[in-house]
Motif scaffolding. Sequence first.
Motif, PDB file in Angstrom:
ATOM      1  N   GLU A 254      -9.982   1.644 -13.525  1.00  0.00           N
ATOM      2  CA  GLU A 254      -8.971   0.930 -14.303  1.00  0.00           C
ATOM      3  C   GLU A 254      -8.710   1.633 -15.632  1.00  0.00           C
ATOM      4  O   GLU A 254      -7.558   1.723 -16.089  1.00  0.00           O
ATOM      5  N   SER A 278      -8.992   2.430  -3.033  1.00  0.00           N
ATOM      6  CA  SER A 278      -8.973   1.959  -1.651  1.00  0.00           C
ATOM      7  C   SER A 278     -10.301   2.256  -0.962  1.00  0.00           C
ATOM      8  O   SER A 278     -10.863   1.408  -0.258  1.00  0.00           O
ATOM      9  N   TYR A 281     -13.127  -0.104  -2.142  1.00  0.00           N
ATOM     10  CA  TYR A 281     -13.088  -1.407  -1.482  1.00  0.00           C
ATOM     11  C   TYR A 281     -13.506  -1.299  -0.018  1.00  0.00           C
ATOM     12  O   TYR A 281     -14.161  -2.207   0.520  1.00  0.00           O
ATOM     13  N   ARG A 282     -13.133  -0.199   0.616  1.00  0.00           N
ATOM     14  CA  ARG A 282     -13.488  -0.031   2.024  1.00  0.00           C
ATOM     15  C   ARG A 282     -15.003   0.061   2.194  1.00  0.00           C
ATOM     16  O   ARG A 282     -15.563  -0.490   3.150  1.00  0.00           O
ATOM     17  N   LYS A 286     -14.275  -4.728   2.002  1.00  0.00           N
ATOM     18  CA  LYS A 286     -13.157  -5.579   1.573  1.00  0.00           C
ATOM     19  C   LYS A 286     -11.867  -4.902   2.036  1.00  0.00           C
ATOM     20  O   LYS A 286     -11.171  -4.231   1.284  1.00  0.00           O
ATOM     21  N   ALA A 288      -8.877  -5.934   3.215  1.00  0.00           N
ATOM     22  CA  ALA A 288      -7.539  -6.330   2.769  1.00  0.00           C
ATOM     23  C   ALA A 288      -7.183  -5.644   1.455  1.00  0.00           C
ATOM     24  O   ALA A 288      -6.080  -5.099   1.300  1.00  0.00           O
ATOM     25  N   GLN A 289      -8.133  -5.649   0.506  1.00  0.00           N
ATOM     26  CA  GLN A 289      -7.897  -4.968  -0.772  1.00  0.00           C
ATOM     27  C   GLN A 289      -7.764  -3.465  -0.562  1.00  0.00           C
ATOM     28  O   GLN A 289      -6.946  -2.808  -1.211  1.00  0.00           O
ATOM     29  N   ALA A 290      -8.570  -2.926   0.357  1.00  0.00           N
ATOM     30  CA  ALA A 290      -8.518  -1.482   0.627  1.00  0.00           C
ATOM     31  C   ALA A 290      -7.144  -1.080   1.141  1.00  0.00           C
ATOM     32  O   ALA A 290      -6.572  -0.069   0.709  1.00  0.00           O
ATOM     33  N   ARG A 291      -6.591  -1.872   2.062  1.00  0.00           N
ATOM     34  CA  ARG A 291      -5.267  -1.551   2.606  1.00  0.00           C
ATOM     35  C   ARG A 291      -4.192  -1.684   1.535  1.00  0.00           C
ATOM     36  O   ARG A 291      -3.249  -0.886   1.479  1.00  0.00           O
ATOM     37  N   SER A 292      -4.315  -2.689   0.688  1.00  0.00           N
ATOM     38  CA  SER A 292      -3.331  -2.895  -0.378  1.00  0.00           C
ATOM     39  C   SER A 292      -3.293  -1.706  -1.338  1.00  0.00           C
ATOM     40  O   SER A 292      -2.216  -1.198  -1.682  1.00  0.00           O
ATOM     41  N   TRP A 293      -4.467  -1.238  -1.759  1.00  0.00           N
ATOM     42  CA  TRP A 293      -4.519  -0.099  -2.680  1.00  0.00           C
ATOM     43  C   TRP A 293      -4.104   1.198  -1.992  1.00  0.00           C
ATOM     44  O   TRP A 293      -3.501   2.074  -2.610  1.00  0.00           O
TER      45      TRP A 293
END
Length: 321
Positions: A254, A278, A281-282, A286, A288-293
């Motif tokens: 961040e 991503s 998170y993977r 996690k 869903a977060q991984a795919r989003s990023w």
Amino acid sequence: MPAAVLVEVQEVPGHGRGLVAARQLKPGDCIIDEEALVWCPRSSVEWAAYAVFVAAAWRFFGSGYLEAWFGWILAVFFGYRFFITVGQYLWVCWLVFRLDSTDRKKFDNLCNPFPSTALPFVDTLMIWRTNAMPAGNGRGAVFASTCMINHSCAPNAYQYWDTKKRRMLVHCMKTVKKGEEITISYIDVFQKTQDRREALWNQYRFNCECPACSLPDERKYASDDRRARCSVLHLGAARRVLSSELERSMAEVEEFLKLLDEEFGDPSYKGEVLLEVSELYRRQKKLAQARSWAAKAHKSLELVRGASCAETQAAKRAASQ
């Protein structure tokens, strides 16, 4: 749309010749897609000659005494530099010699800041030294259009070598107005002003006076601090991905994204950082977060590197898994 419609060669005040936008360009526009005039591969001939040299040095010096070992090590070290450097220069001269008249004129028309000599091969090597760009596993490549683009430490375009196609792609990273100069970075932008200037002088023989290097002292020091911190965070990517401390890793990422926003203000260098998030998170399952990023990373990478970029394809796959 052909690159000739998007950019044109003009005299740029203070920079000599350069490429400028022939019309307004938007982020993601591919302004150059070209193959190399000269692409110097890594040659197995160089390594074969080097192996013969090492074998000869071993036989000459023997292995019985410390002095012999020392002499052999010196021979190996200097022999490597000699054969790789001379091999590369011989390849370049041969490849330039084989160019047709049109391409040879384009090559000779490229920038050469060194004094011209009566020896054509020396001028050829100086043009190569000044203009060669990284090109995959090769030792470098020279391009008719991309090598006409001037440098900026705050560039508005990004160059990417497509290994599969063996072509250089240049994409806009931000909006460029008609008549505005196109710029790329010749060096690592995550360096302080003095380090960037020294690197540019040593390789290209010019003093950089781009907007980033010409800031007032107070703003320049702040910029240097941001870029130095970006360098540290960039080098820590592998550690973060392998770390089990997700909270700490996310805090660093961040911070990295915030610094990139403050320093560059465009998506130019964010793609790999977003892909790293991503992966973080993977590793924590996690998905869903991984795919989003990963989707964000894909959008950013496609914008500045194109759809065929390996990292763009990796982000696309990660977004769909």
